[in-house]
Motif scaffolding. Sequence first.
Motif, PDB file in Angstrom:
ATOM      1  N   HIS A 112       0.853  -1.183   0.000  1.00 46.07           N
ATOM      2  CA  HIS A 112       0.000   0.000   0.000  1.00 46.07           C
ATOM      3  C   HIS A 112       0.891   1.235   0.000  1.00 46.07           C
ATOM      4  CE1 HIS A 112       1.046   0.341   4.248  1.00 46.07           C
ATOM      5  NE2 HIS A 112       0.615  -0.901   4.430  1.00 46.07           N
ATOM      6  N   ALA A 113       0.303   2.397  -0.140  1.00 46.05           N
ATOM      7  CA  ALA A 113       1.085   3.631  -0.144  1.00 46.05           C
ATOM      8  C   ALA A 113       1.894   3.738   1.138  1.00 46.05           C
ATOM      9  CB  ALA A 113       0.169   4.839  -0.292  1.00 46.05           C
ATOM     10  N   HIS A 144       8.574   7.425   0.861  1.00 39.85           N
ATOM     11  CA  HIS A 144       8.614   6.672  -0.388  1.00 39.85           C
ATOM     12  C   HIS A 144       9.829   7.092  -1.215  1.00 39.85           C
ATOM     13  CE1 HIS A 144       6.101   4.714  -3.792  1.00 39.85           C
ATOM     14  NE2 HIS A 144       7.378   4.645  -4.083  1.00 39.85           N
ATOM     15  N   GLY A 187       4.772   2.765 -12.274  1.00 40.71           N
ATOM     16  CA  GLY A 187       3.710   3.175 -11.357  1.00 40.71           C
ATOM     17  C   GLY A 187       4.104   3.110  -9.909  1.00 40.71           C
ATOM     18  N   SER A 188       5.414   3.167  -9.638  1.00 39.86           N
ATOM     19  CA  SER A 188       5.884   3.053  -8.260  1.00 39.86           C
ATOM     20  C   SER A 188       6.249   4.408  -7.677  1.00 39.86           C
ATOM     21  CB  SER A 188       7.108   2.132  -8.216  1.00 39.86           C
ATOM     22  OG  SER A 188       7.429   1.794  -6.902  1.00 39.86           O
ATOM     23  N   HIS A 194       1.774   6.124  -4.586  1.00 36.90           N
ATOM     24  CA  HIS A 194       1.290   4.828  -5.059  1.00 36.90           C
ATOM     25  C   HIS A 194       2.006   3.720  -4.286  1.00 36.90           C
ATOM     26  CE1 HIS A 194       0.359   7.541  -8.409  1.00 36.90           C
ATOM     27  NE2 HIS A 194      -0.636   6.708  -8.685  1.00 36.90           N
TER      28      HIS A 194
END
Length: 484
Positions: free
Chosen positions: A304-305, A312, A337-338, A342
């Motif tokens: 999950h985020a 991140h 998409g990382s 996200h």
Amino acid sequence: MSAVLEAAISEFAAIDSVVARSHEAQAAYAAARHAVRSALLRGLADALERDAAPLIALADEETSLGAGRLNGELARTAFQLRGFADRLDAGIAARIVDNAAVAGAPPAGRPHLTRMFAPLGPVAMFSASNFPFAFSVLGGDTASALAAGCVVIIKPHSGHPELSRRVHALAAGVLREQGLPEGVIGFVDQASREAAVRLVSHPDVGAVAFTGSYQGGVALWKAANARACPIPFYGELGSVNPLVVTPQALAQEVETPAATLAASIALGCGQFCTSPGVIVVRDDGTGTRFVEALARSLAAQRTHAMLTPAMHCGFEKATEHIAAQPGVVTRLAAQAGSAAGHPPTPRLFEIDAQSFVANAALHEEMFGPAALVVRARHDADVLDVLTAVEGTLTVTLWGAEADTAANRALAAVAQRIAGRVLFRGVPTGVAVCDAQQHGGPWPASTQPQTTSVGYAAIERFLRPVALQDAPPWAIDANHGGATV
């Protein structure tokens, strides 16, 4: 005067005001009967549970940790508050060593000596990012400090600010209900780095409890030691938590242990201080099959985020740094998409033992769902890898059940570098009990002789004092015999 300077002056003044209220409340709270302290701890636990549903919803909104995980964490927080209350009632903070007077000259003769423990004073408590309940406003540091007779000044984490305010408001309500001063649980809302240093440096602060990054923790640790009167700094700064997979652990199969380990690496999106980050596996056919199974299982984990965009970003930089080191093989790479905001994709890297030992950059924590596999040729390689790690919260030894010289050597090195050594299971999940040890040699923590989880945590905030030939009232006053 510039706007920046005006803001700093205002922020510093706010901190000074909070500390002043806490300092004023300290003497009365330290002198309170232990029953007063235990009633406060139970009242705080009750308040958390009464408001559990809205608190869980708010926590999930701010952290993305999920209702299941957060419900369990709130339950743990209430459990440890009541656990400290139970132990207060049983006398954990009232321990004394009493040596009666012996007539005659020294060394055989002596006066009457009574050794007891006094609270250190106001504790500045820095909340963690990854446990918005258990290591936050009413978490273990707050519970153990209050049990010791210390008032607490909470510096909340920026990752869950509204939750922290809400929980502190609950705590303030409990203080009012029980007729205790508001300064018993102070709150410094969203302090800057400079203001955090101001808090640690304040002459009326008696100790600091910190859980967070190595860089932030070291900066505050230096400030605590740079004071005219240095104070204890109890900091947890990060850990790679090696997990050794011996050949015996894979004698039956590789899939189940690989799946177990993958789930631990990805638990909470890898944002656990005990997440296994270095996996030591033999460089043979079975070890290769295990690593392949681990990569498959890890790729299947749903994340999950992360707690904050900055966290991140830090994870991406850390994994890129590891991937760029000489000899590192990427077993599981980042996917599209990382980006921040996200869910990150899990990562798995591999290196040989000799290269790991020689390169200090490989010993650094990747805070997130990632691990580095280290391939060892023989027992000596494994010992060298553990020794190179230096300090860590945990070491896990899978398959070291038999009483052999090799396993004894392995356990000895593990105990030298870690605060907790596991022979089964995974290191994520830290039980709250009397025997727990959560803290390891530097750089895992600044005070490896103490724990931040479990009921022995109260010892951090108590200072031994010997009273010589003291009248009964003096012993009673230092033994939980007075009232607020």
